[in-house]
Design a protein around this motif. Sequence first.
Motif, PDB file in Angstrom:
ATOM      1  N   TYR A  34      66.424  28.602  45.841  1.00  0.00           N
ATOM      2  CA  TYR A  34      66.930  27.987  44.612  1.00  0.00           C
ATOM      3  C   TYR A  34      66.051  26.834  44.143  1.00  0.00           C
ATOM      4  O   TYR A  34      66.291  26.264  43.091  1.00  0.00           O
ATOM      5  CB  TYR A  34      68.355  27.469  44.810  1.00  0.00           C
ATOM      6  CG  TYR A  34      69.341  28.526  45.223  1.00  0.00           C
ATOM      7  CD1 TYR A  34      69.572  29.643  44.437  1.00  0.00           C
ATOM      8  CD2 TYR A  34      70.036  28.413  46.411  1.00  0.00           C
ATOM      9  CE1 TYR A  34      70.458  30.617  44.815  1.00  0.00           C
ATOM     10  CE2 TYR A  34      70.942  29.375  46.801  1.00  0.00           C
ATOM     11  CZ  TYR A  34      71.147  30.474  46.000  1.00  0.00           C
ATOM     12  OH  TYR A  34      72.029  31.432  46.393  1.00  0.00           O
ATOM     13  N   ARG A  63      75.201  25.771  46.082  1.00  0.00           N
ATOM     14  CA  ARG A  63      73.846  26.271  45.852  1.00  0.00           C
ATOM     15  C   ARG A  63      72.957  26.101  47.079  1.00  0.00           C
ATOM     16  O   ARG A  63      71.773  26.398  47.026  1.00  0.00           O
ATOM     17  CB  ARG A  63      73.235  25.573  44.645  1.00  0.00           C
ATOM     18  CG  ARG A  63      73.927  25.960  43.354  1.00  0.00           C
ATOM     19  CD  ARG A  63      73.341  25.289  42.142  1.00  0.00           C
ATOM     20  NE  ARG A  63      71.908  25.414  42.124  1.00  0.00           N
ATOM     21  CZ  ARG A  63      71.097  24.430  41.759  1.00  0.00           C
ATOM     22  NH1 ARG A  63      71.567  23.274  41.410  1.00  0.00           N
ATOM     23  NH2 ARG A  63      69.799  24.609  41.750  1.00  0.00           N
ATOM     24  N   SER A  65      71.879  27.498  50.553  1.00  0.00           N
ATOM     25  CA  SER A  65      72.002  28.788  51.234  1.00  0.00           C
ATOM     26  C   SER A  65      72.621  28.591  52.613  1.00  0.00           C
ATOM     27  O   SER A  65      72.537  27.514  53.200  1.00  0.00           O
ATOM     28  CB  SER A  65      70.630  29.453  51.350  1.00  0.00           C
ATOM     29  OG  SER A  65      69.791  28.685  52.192  1.00  0.00           O
ATOM     30  N   LYS A  95      75.066  33.798  46.943  1.00  0.00           N
ATOM     31  CA  LYS A  95      75.252  33.437  45.542  1.00  0.00           C
ATOM     32  C   LYS A  95      76.002  32.115  45.467  1.00  0.00           C
ATOM     33  O   LYS A  95      76.884  31.857  46.269  1.00  0.00           O
ATOM     34  CB  LYS A  95      76.081  34.502  44.815  1.00  0.00           C
ATOM     35  CG  LYS A  95      75.337  35.770  44.517  1.00  0.00           C
ATOM     36  CD  LYS A  95      76.162  36.849  43.872  1.00  0.00           C
ATOM     37  CE  LYS A  95      77.216  36.387  42.921  1.00  0.00           C
ATOM     38  NZ  LYS A  95      77.926  37.456  42.251  1.00  0.00           N
ATOM     39  N   ASN A  97      78.725  29.378  43.854  1.00  0.00           N
ATOM     40  CA  ASN A  97      80.094  29.537  43.397  1.00  0.00           C
ATOM     41  C   ASN A  97      80.098  29.897  41.909  1.00  0.00           C
ATOM     42  O   ASN A  97      79.542  29.173  41.099  1.00  0.00           O
ATOM     43  CB  ASN A  97      80.856  28.235  43.633  1.00  0.00           C
ATOM     44  CG  ASN A  97      82.322  28.363  43.345  1.00  0.00           C
ATOM     45  OD1 ASN A  97      82.778  29.350  42.787  1.00  0.00           O
ATOM     46  ND2 ASN A  97      83.065  27.343  43.719  1.00  0.00           N
ATOM     47  N   MET A  98      80.723  30.989  41.546  1.00  0.00           N
ATOM     48  CA  MET A  98      80.727  31.462  40.163  1.00  0.00           C
ATOM     49  C   MET A  98      81.966  31.026  39.380  1.00  0.00           C
ATOM     50  O   MET A  98      82.142  31.419  38.234  1.00  0.00           O
ATOM     51  CB  MET A  98      80.629  32.992  40.137  1.00  0.00           C
ATOM     52  CG  MET A  98      79.336  33.535  40.656  1.00  0.00           C
ATOM     53  SD  MET A  98      78.030  33.156  39.509  1.00  0.00           S
ATOM     54  CE  MET A  98      76.792  32.587  40.609  1.00  0.00           C
ATOM     55  N   GLU A 103      80.644  35.293  35.404  1.00  0.00           N
ATOM     56  CA  GLU A 103      80.577  36.140  36.592  1.00  0.00           C
ATOM     57  C   GLU A 103      81.688  35.853  37.590  1.00  0.00           C
ATOM     58  O   GLU A 103      81.717  36.428  38.672  1.00  0.00           O
ATOM     59  CB  GLU A 103      79.227  35.963  37.293  1.00  0.00           C
ATOM     60  CG  GLU A 103      78.063  36.551  36.525  1.00  0.00           C
ATOM     61  CD  GLU A 103      77.524  35.581  35.480  1.00  0.00           C
ATOM     62  OE1 GLU A 103      77.668  34.360  35.672  1.00  0.00           O
ATOM     63  OE2 GLU A 103      76.979  36.049  34.486  1.00  0.00           O
TER      64      GLU A 103
END
Length: 130
Positions: A34, A63, A65, A95, A97-98, A103
Amino acid sequence: MGILTSIFTWWNGATIGTRLFSARNGSRVGADEYGNVYFEGGTDVHGNPRRWVIYTGSNDASRVSPEWHGWLHGTHAETPDKALPPPRAWQAPAKPNMTGTREAYKPAGALEAGGKRAAATGDYEAWSPN
């Protein structure tokens, strides 16, 4: 990011003070996919190494990993590229948090997903105290 934003707001990324502190008191250990940069320097009151991250963009802990999360919290002493085996072919990339984005997960009964739920099957019987 403007100069005033980087001086006064911490939620849009690291402030100038944090960047200067990291450059003076820490050594860069690595970066993730990222673009987040990880530092280590000094020790805490228990003698453990101090570790921190400078986020690229907004400060969002989701964000980080999973591999670097383990390093930040002292699960393994070495950086992920040295301490962990290479990722398996079947592993999906992590990924952030959406929540709050397009998404985000919306289950079948959610209003954003149409508000339609499957009909009850009749196999449920409500509990009654009598």
